[in-house]
Design a protein around this motif. Sequence first.
Motif, short mmCIF file in Angstrom:
data_model
loop_
_atom_site.label_atom_id
_atom_site.label_comp_id
_atom_site.label_asym_id
_atom_site.label_seq_id
_atom_site.Cartn_x
_atom_site.Cartn_y
_atom_site.Cartn_z
N ILE A 220 62.69 69.48 33.79
CA ILE A 220 62.34 68.42 34.66
C ILE A 220 61.19 68.58 35.59
O ILE A 220 60.22 67.76 35.54
N CYS A 221 61.21 69.57 36.54
CA CYS A 221 59.89 69.91 37.32
C CYS A 221 60.05 71.24 37.92
O CYS A 221 61.07 71.73 37.84
N GLN A 222 59.19 71.52 38.71
CA GLN A 222 59.39 72.63 39.37
C GLN A 222 59.39 72.26 40.77
O GLN A 222 58.34 71.44 41.49
N PRO A 223 60.62 72.37 41.66
CA PRO A 223 60.85 71.70 43.00
C PRO A 223 59.82 72.37 43.82
O PRO A 223 59.39 73.50 43.83
N ASP A 224 59.83 71.61 45.19
CA ASP A 224 58.98 72.01 46.21
C ASP A 224 59.85 72.77 47.28
O ASP A 224 59.51 73.80 47.78
N VAL A 225 61.07 72.45 47.08
CA VAL A 225 62.21 73.23 47.95
C VAL A 225 63.42 73.45 47.31
O VAL A 225 63.58 72.56 46.36
N LEU A 226 64.17 74.61 47.39
CA LEU A 226 65.44 74.84 46.59
C LEU A 226 66.30 75.25 47.94
O LEU A 226 66.08 76.04 48.69
N VAL A 227 67.31 74.40 47.72
CA VAL A 227 68.50 74.54 48.71
C VAL A 227 69.91 75.41 48.10
O VAL A 227 70.16 74.50 47.13
N THR A 228 70.15 76.45 48.38
CA THR A 228 71.34 76.91 47.76
C THR A 228 72.12 77.30 49.16
O THR A 228 71.99 77.11 50.27
N CYS A 229 73.16 78.06 48.72
CA CYS A 229 74.16 78.38 49.86
C CYS A 229 73.67 79.52 50.82
O CYS A 229 73.81 79.88 51.92
N GLU A 230 72.80 80.28 50.17
CA GLU A 230 71.76 81.28 50.85
C GLU A 230 70.68 80.70 51.93
O GLU A 230 70.13 81.56 52.65
N GLY A 231 70.41 79.29 51.72
CA GLY A 231 69.48 78.68 52.62
C GLY A 231 68.48 77.93 51.90
O GLY A 231 68.43 77.70 50.85
N ILE A 232 67.39 77.67 52.52
CA ILE A 232 66.30 76.79 52.22
C ILE A 232 65.18 77.78 51.73
O ILE A 232 64.93 78.66 52.52
N ARG A 233 64.39 77.57 50.45
CA ARG A 233 63.43 78.42 50.28
C ARG A 233 62.27 77.34 49.70
O ARG A 233 62.54 76.44 48.90
N TRP A 234 61.20 77.70 50.27
CA TRP A 234 60.07 76.99 49.92
C TRP A 234 59.39 77.39 48.67
O TRP A 234 59.23 78.59 48.59
N LEU A 235 59.12 76.41 47.64
CA LEU A 235 58.75 77.05 46.19
C LEU A 235 57.21 76.42 45.90
O LEU A 235 56.12 77.20 45.35
N GLY A 236 57.11 75.23 46.33
CA GLY A 236 55.90 74.51 45.79
C GLY A 236 54.81 74.54 46.60
O GLY A 236 54.82 74.66 47.86
N ARG A 237 53.67 74.27 46.06
CA ARG A 237 52.31 74.21 46.70
C ARG A 237 52.22 73.11 47.88
O ARG A 237 51.78 73.27 48.96
N ARG A 238 52.79 71.96 47.48
CA ARG A 238 52.83 70.84 48.22
C ARG A 238 53.53 71.14 49.62
O ARG A 238 52.88 70.89 50.70
N GLN A 239 54.53 71.90 49.54
CA GLN A 239 55.45 72.01 50.83
C GLN A 239 54.54 73.08 51.47
O GLN A 239 54.48 73.06 52.73
N VAL A 240 54.04 74.11 51.09
CA VAL A 240 53.20 75.36 51.90
C VAL A 240 52.16 74.52 52.59
O VAL A 240 51.84 74.81 53.70
N GLU A 241 51.65 73.83 51.93
CA GLU A 241 50.06 72.92 52.45
C GLU A 241 50.65 72.14 53.60
O GLU A 241 50.08 71.95 54.70
N ASN A 242 51.64 71.51 53.58
CA ASN A 242 52.32 70.50 54.60
C ASN A 242 52.68 71.47 55.72
O ASN A 242 52.79 70.71 56.83
N GLN A 243 53.05 72.52 55.53
CA GLN A 243 53.43 73.44 56.62
C GLN A 243 52.45 73.98 57.57
O GLN A 243 52.36 74.57 58.78
N ASN A 244 51.18 73.93 56.89
CA ASN A 244 49.85 74.67 57.77
C ASN A 244 49.40 73.35 58.73
O ASN A 244 49.45 72.14 58.45
#
Length: 244
Positions: A220-244
Motif C-alpha cells: 500500500i505505502c510506507q506510512p509517515d507515522v506508526l501508532v502501536t500499543c508501544e506508542g507513536i513512531r515517526w517513519l517517513g521523511r515528510r513527518q521528519v521535515e515537518n518537525q524541523n
Amino acid sequence: MNTNKKACMRRDAIRDMLQKQEVVTLQEFCQVLHASVATIRSDLTVLEKQGGLRRVRGGAVSTEGTPRNTVYASRVHLNEREKEQIARQAAELLQEDMTVVLDAGTTCARLAQEILNRGLRCTVITASWTAAEILSRSSDVTLQVTGGRLDREHNRLTGGFPAGLQADLYFLSPDGIAGDQATGSDPEESARKAATARACGQVVCLADPSKINRRGVLEICQPDVLVTCEGIRWLGRRQVENQN
C-alpha cells in the motif's frame, strides 16, 4: 506415507500458517512446506473450494477466524484494549480544524469514538459505516461519508474517495505492516488505500498486535507515522521535515 495422507497433512499445515500470519505468499508456503509452486497452488484451490481460505494474487488469506478477513462483527472484540490505547495515542496527533480520512477498520472506529469524546472540531472523511454513525452525534465534526455500495460484512462503503480528495492526515488500517511497509490482501481495497495515501499530507498507520510484522501480498505505502500499543513512531521523511 500415501499421497492422500501427505496432501491432508500439508493442507492442515497451510491452515495453521494462515491462522498465525493471516496472509501468506506462495513463496512462504513453498519454503516452509518444502513443496513446489504447482503443488501449493493445487492445495490452495482445494482449500478455497472448502471455504478455508481465499486466494489472492501471490498467495492466500484465511477465512477461518483471522482478525482482518472475517466479518466486521467478529473482529470488533479482538485486541479491544490495545485498539483503545492506539486510538487514544492517535488522537494526540489531531489538531483543531484538521481534515482527516478514517479507514473502515475497527481501530479507526475507536478513533472516531475518541474524536467524539474529546469534542474535537475537525472534518472527517470516511467509508466506515460505524465511524460515520459515531461521528454523526458530534456537532463539532463536519462529516463526509464516501459513496458506494455498502459492504455489510466489513461495515464499509466500497468505491473510491471523492475526486480531488485532500486531507491533512490519513489514518490507515492495513492488513499488516512489516519493515515499515503497510500491506493489504484485497486488490481493490489496497489500490483505494494507496490512492488515498498519495492524496493526503501524512499517513498514520494504526496497527494492533495482530498486524505487526505481518506482510500482505499487496503493498500500500510506507506510512509517515506508526501508532502501536508501544506508542507513536515517526517513519517517513515528510513527518521528519515537518518537525524541523
